[in-house]
Design an enzyme around this catalytic site. Structure first.
Site, PDB file in Angstrom:
ATOM      1  N   SER A 150      41.527  41.213  43.809  1.00  0.00           N
ATOM      2  CA  SER A 150      41.400  40.677  45.161  1.00  0.00           C
ATOM      3  C   SER A 150      42.537  41.156  46.039  1.00  0.00           C
ATOM      4  CB  SER A 150      41.411  39.150  45.118  1.00  0.00           C
ATOM      5  OG  SER A 150      41.484  38.608  46.427  1.00  0.00           O
ATOM      6  N   TYR A 162      44.631  31.677  41.865  1.00  0.00           N
ATOM      7  CA  TYR A 162      43.850  32.872  42.174  1.00  0.00           C
ATOM      8  C   TYR A 162      44.771  34.066  42.403  1.00  0.00           C
ATOM      9  CZ  TYR A 162      40.026  35.637  44.204  1.00  0.00           C
ATOM     10  OH  TYR A 162      39.080  36.599  44.468  1.00  0.00           O
TER      11      TYR A 162
END
Length: 267
Positions: A150, A162
Site C-alpha cells: 500500500s 496496516y
C-alpha cells in the site's frame, strides 16, 4: 495472451460488498483474460465463485476455493489443490489486506486483538503462502510472486497495524527476491494509492457513517493525477506486467500505482 499456459493463484480474489471492482477480482479477471488458469482463493467462497463465474463467461479457466489465510493448514490445502488440478504454479498474487474493517486504529486506540488480527491477515498470510509455493517454484526453476502492499507505507497513513504490516511486506518481498533469484523466481510488490474499490470506499462510508459519494469526493481531491482515484484495473494491469515474461528482468521492485501521491510524501 500474455500469460498463456500459466497457472496463477490469486489470494483475495473475491471482494467486499459495494460498488465497482476490487483489486483482487480485477487481477483474477485480467490474468484469466490473458490466458492463465486461475485459482481464486477467498474467505468468502460465494464472492470467489462470483469471480470464477465472470471468468468462465469470458471462456476463461478458473476454480474457487475457500480459505482462512491466517491458518497455515488452509494455505497448504489450496496449494495442494492447484498442484493436483493443474500441476504447476507460475504466479502467486497475494492481495489480502485489512485495516479499518479489522479494527485498526491510531496508536492510543489500538487494541491487542485488532493488531493481531491485522498482522495475521496482512502479513502472516503472505509469508505462509510464499513458504508453501516457493519450493514448487524452485523445482520449476521459474515463478513470479506479486505482493500487494500500500501507498500507506510512504504516506502519513494514521492507522498503526496496516501501515506497519504493509511496510513489512515490502521488506519481505525484497528478501524473497534476493534469496530466490538463483532459482529463476521473481518477487515484486505494488503500492496502490487511493483506489475506488469497495474495500476502500464503501467500508469507510459504512464505518464513518458518510454517503459514499462524499467519501469518494474527499479521496479524489487528494490524488495529484487528474484529481481522481485509481481503480482495481490499474492495480491489475501493473500486476499483469510484473507477472508476465515482459518483466523477466524485474525483481525486488516496489512499484507505486498511486496517481503521483508517492512523490508528495505528506500526502
Amino acid at each position: 495472451m500474455r500469460l498463456k499456459d500459466k497457472v496463477a493463484i490469486v489470494v483475495g480474489a473475491g471482494q467486499s460488498p459495494g460498488e465497482g471492482v476490487g483489486n483482487g477480482r480485477a487481477t483474477a479477471l485480467t490474468f484469466a483474460r490473458e490466458g492463465a488458469k486461475v485459482l481464486c482463493v477467498d474467505y468468502n467462497l460465494g464472492s470467489a465463485e462470483e469471480t470464477v463465474d465472470m471468468i468462465k463467461k469470458s471462456q476463461g479457466t478458473a476454480h474457487a476455493i475457500k480459505a482462512d489465510v491466517t491458518k497455515e493448514s488452509d494455505i497448504k490445502a489450496f496449494v495442494d489443490d492447484v498442484m493436483k488440478r493443474w500441476g504447476r504454479i507460475d504466479i502467486l498474487h497475494n492481495n489480502v489486506g485489512v485495516s479499518i474493517a479489522g479494527g485498526d486504529a491510531e496508536l492510543l486506540s489500538l487494541t491487542e486483538e485488532a493488531f493481531d488480527r491485522c498482522v495475521a491477515i496482512n502479513l502472516k498470510s503472505c509469508i505462509l503462502a510464499c513458504k508453501h509455493v516457493i519450493p514448487i517454484m524452485r523445482a520449476q526453476k521459474s515463478g513470479a510472486i506479486v505482493n500487494i502492499s500500500s501507498n500507506a507505507v510512504i504516506s502519513t497513513y494514521p492507522y498503526v497495524a496496516y501501515k506497519t504490516t504493509k511496510a513489512a511486506m515490502v521488506s519481505f518481498t525484497e528478501q524473497l527476491a534476493y534469496q530466490n533469484a538463483e532459482y529463476g523466481i521473481r518477487a515484486n510488490v505494488i503500492l496502490p494509492g487511493l483506489m475506488n474499490t469497495p474495500m476502500a470506499v464503501d467500508t469507510r462510508a459504512r464505518e464513518f457513517n458518510k454517503p459514499r459519494a462524499q467519501v469518494e469526493a474527499e479521496r479524489d481531491a487528494k490524488v495529484p493525477l487528474r484529481r481522481k482515484m485509481g481503480t482495481g484495473w490499474d492495480v491489475a494491469n501493473a500486476a499483469l506486467f510484473l507477472a508476465s515474461d515482459e518483466a523477466s528482468f524485474v525483481t525486488g521492485v516496489t512499484l507505486p500505482v498511486d496517481g503521483g501521491a508517492g512523490v508528495i510524501r505528506g500526502g
